[in-house]
Design a protein around this motif. Structure first.
Motif, PDB file in Angstrom:
ATOM      1  N   UNK A  32       1.001  -1.319  -0.083  1.00  0.00           N
ATOM      2  CA  UNK A  32      -0.108  -0.129  -0.101  1.00  0.00           C
ATOM      3  C   UNK A  32       0.755   1.339  -0.087  1.00  0.00           C
ATOM      4  N   UNK A  33       1.741   1.302   0.777  1.00  0.00           N
ATOM      5  CA  UNK A  33       2.980   2.313   0.829  1.00  0.00           C
ATOM      6  C   UNK A  33       3.539   2.585  -0.529  1.00  0.00           C
ATOM      7  N   UNK A  34       4.079   1.535  -1.273  1.00  0.00           N
ATOM      8  CA  UNK A  34       4.431   1.611  -2.494  1.00  0.00           C
ATOM      9  C   UNK A  34       3.519   2.112  -3.598  1.00  0.00           C
ATOM     10  N   UNK A  35       2.241   1.744  -3.381  1.00  0.00           N
ATOM     11  CA  UNK A  35       1.131   2.398  -4.323  1.00  0.00           C
ATOM     12  C   UNK A  35       0.728   3.766  -4.172  1.00  0.00           C
ATOM     13  N   UNK A  36       1.018   4.151  -3.035  1.00  0.00           N
ATOM     14  CA  UNK A  36       0.467   5.373  -2.436  1.00  0.00           C
ATOM     15  C   UNK A  36       1.468   6.684  -2.503  1.00  0.00           C
ATOM     16  N   UNK A  37       2.746   6.092  -2.554  1.00  0.00           N
ATOM     17  CA  UNK A  37       3.784   6.845  -2.354  1.00  0.00           C
ATOM     18  C   UNK A  37       4.230   7.188  -1.089  1.00  0.00           C
ATOM     19  N   UNK A  43       1.927   4.503   6.709  1.00  0.00           N
ATOM     20  CA  UNK A  43       0.806   3.492   6.476  1.00  0.00           C
ATOM     21  C   UNK A  43       0.487   2.777   7.814  1.00  0.00           C
ATOM     22  N   UNK A  44       1.475   2.187   8.331  1.00  0.00           N
ATOM     23  CA  UNK A  44       1.006   1.449   9.655  1.00  0.00           C
ATOM     24  C   UNK A  44       0.403   2.366  10.772  1.00  0.00           C
ATOM     25  N   UNK A  45       1.032   3.526  10.911  1.00  0.00           N
ATOM     26  CA  UNK A  45       0.249   4.545  11.844  1.00  0.00           C
ATOM     27  C   UNK A  45      -0.995   4.861  11.468  1.00  0.00           C
ATOM     28  N   UNK A  46      -1.166   4.830  10.314  1.00  0.00           N
ATOM     29  CA  UNK A  46      -2.393   5.454   9.788  1.00  0.00           C
ATOM     30  C   UNK A  46      -3.679   4.382   9.930  1.00  0.00           C
ATOM     31  N   UNK A  47      -3.196   3.008   9.548  1.00  0.00           N
ATOM     32  CA  UNK A  47      -3.802   1.905   9.936  1.00  0.00           C
ATOM     33  C   UNK A  47      -4.221   1.350  11.426  1.00  0.00           C
ATOM     34  N   UNK A  48      -3.361   1.807  12.056  1.00  0.00           N
ATOM     35  CA  UNK A  48      -3.489   1.758  13.562  1.00  0.00           C
ATOM     36  C   UNK A  48      -4.572   2.709  14.020  1.00  0.00           C
ATOM     37  N   UNK A  62      -6.342   1.896   2.657  1.00  0.00           N
ATOM     38  CA  UNK A  62      -6.247   1.530   0.872  1.00  0.00           C
ATOM     39  C   UNK A  62      -7.511   2.369   0.190  1.00  0.00           C
ATOM     40  N   UNK A  63      -8.692   2.098   1.100  1.00  0.00           N
ATOM     41  CA  UNK A  63      -9.741   2.995   0.519  1.00  0.00           C
ATOM     42  C   UNK A  63      -9.637   4.544   0.531  1.00  0.00           C
ATOM     43  N   UNK A  64      -8.899   4.910   1.700  1.00  0.00           N
ATOM     44  CA  UNK A  64      -8.914   6.454   1.978  1.00  0.00           C
ATOM     45  C   UNK A  64      -7.774   6.825   0.826  1.00  0.00           C
ATOM     46  N   UNK A  65      -7.054   6.003   0.580  1.00  0.00           N
ATOM     47  CA  UNK A  65      -5.885   6.473  -0.430  1.00  0.00           C
ATOM     48  C   UNK A  65      -6.228   6.362  -1.744  1.00  0.00           C
TER      49      UNK A  65
END
Length: 207
Positions: A32-37, A43-48, A62-65
């Motif tokens: 997800x990080x690779x896809x979003x830049x 990404x981990x912090x956002x998901x948490x 993934x949805x938000x980005x």
């Protein structure tokens, strides 16, 4: 919890209960990080933050980005270190079943992980065409096991998928606080399990 001699069947979830999925989630969030830049750490912090709001963090991020949720790479799944020993000991006393949301081939994956021999029944969403938290998948398991609800215990990491529907049916429940499910914030009496444990080995202290 009921007395030990009243318990006939123990039903387990698979992901983050018997199987450690941390490497799969790490892989998914890196992609997800690779896809979003963004960075993996971001990404981990956002998901948490989403998991702490009782939401599925990787899906929400993934949805938000606006990126496609990466494929689940099951080859990174591993048993928790105490899973095999726990199932081996419990299977000498109780019938052991699985009620899980899994892709096709759950039995084969558990065979490859070395624990299929301890399981008497596997009820998986892909094969049954119904997923947790739908109570129907629990009813299927109880019917095939010929087990009454008061003689069954559901053990899982997800409050929404495992504890709530099992309680509604009258099963006893044990919340294994592993993986991201451990971040769930209890907001209602219906979400309270009969017992909370931090790992599978703790089950052996009570059952």
């Amino acid at each position: 919890m009921p007395k030990k001699d009243e318990i006939k069947w123990l039903f387990f979830d698979v992901g983050s209960t018997l199987v450690d999925e941390s490497k799969v989630y790490e892989d998914r969030m890196k992609r997800i990080a690779d896809l979003s830049g963004l960075t993996y750490e971001q990404i981990y912090k956002y998901a948490m933050s989403f998991y702490k709001e009782n939401k599925k963090g990787d899906l929400e991020v993934a949805r938000q980005l606006g990126v496609k949720l990466p494929k689940w790479e099951s080859q990174y799944e591993r048993l928790y270190t105490d899973t095999k020993d726990c199932l081996k000991k419990l299977s000498r006393i109780y019938k052991i079943g699985v009620i899980a949301n899994q892709s096709l081939g759950t039995s084969e994956r558990l065979e490859n992980l070395g624990v299929r021999k301890y399981l008497d029944l596997i009820i998986a969403s892909a094969e049954e065409g119904v997923s947790k938290p739908d109570r129907c998948i629990f009813e299927i398991a109880l019917e095939r096991s010929s087990c009454k609800t008061e003689n069954a215990v559901m053990i899982g990491d997800r409050i929404d998928n495992d504890i709530v529907p099992a309680k509604q049916l009258g099963m006893k429940t044990i919340w294994v606080k592993q993986g991201f499910g451990s971040l769930w914030n209890i907001t209602d009496e219906s979400e309270k399990a009969d017992m909370e444990i931090n790992n599978l080995s703790d089950v052996l202290k009570y059952l």
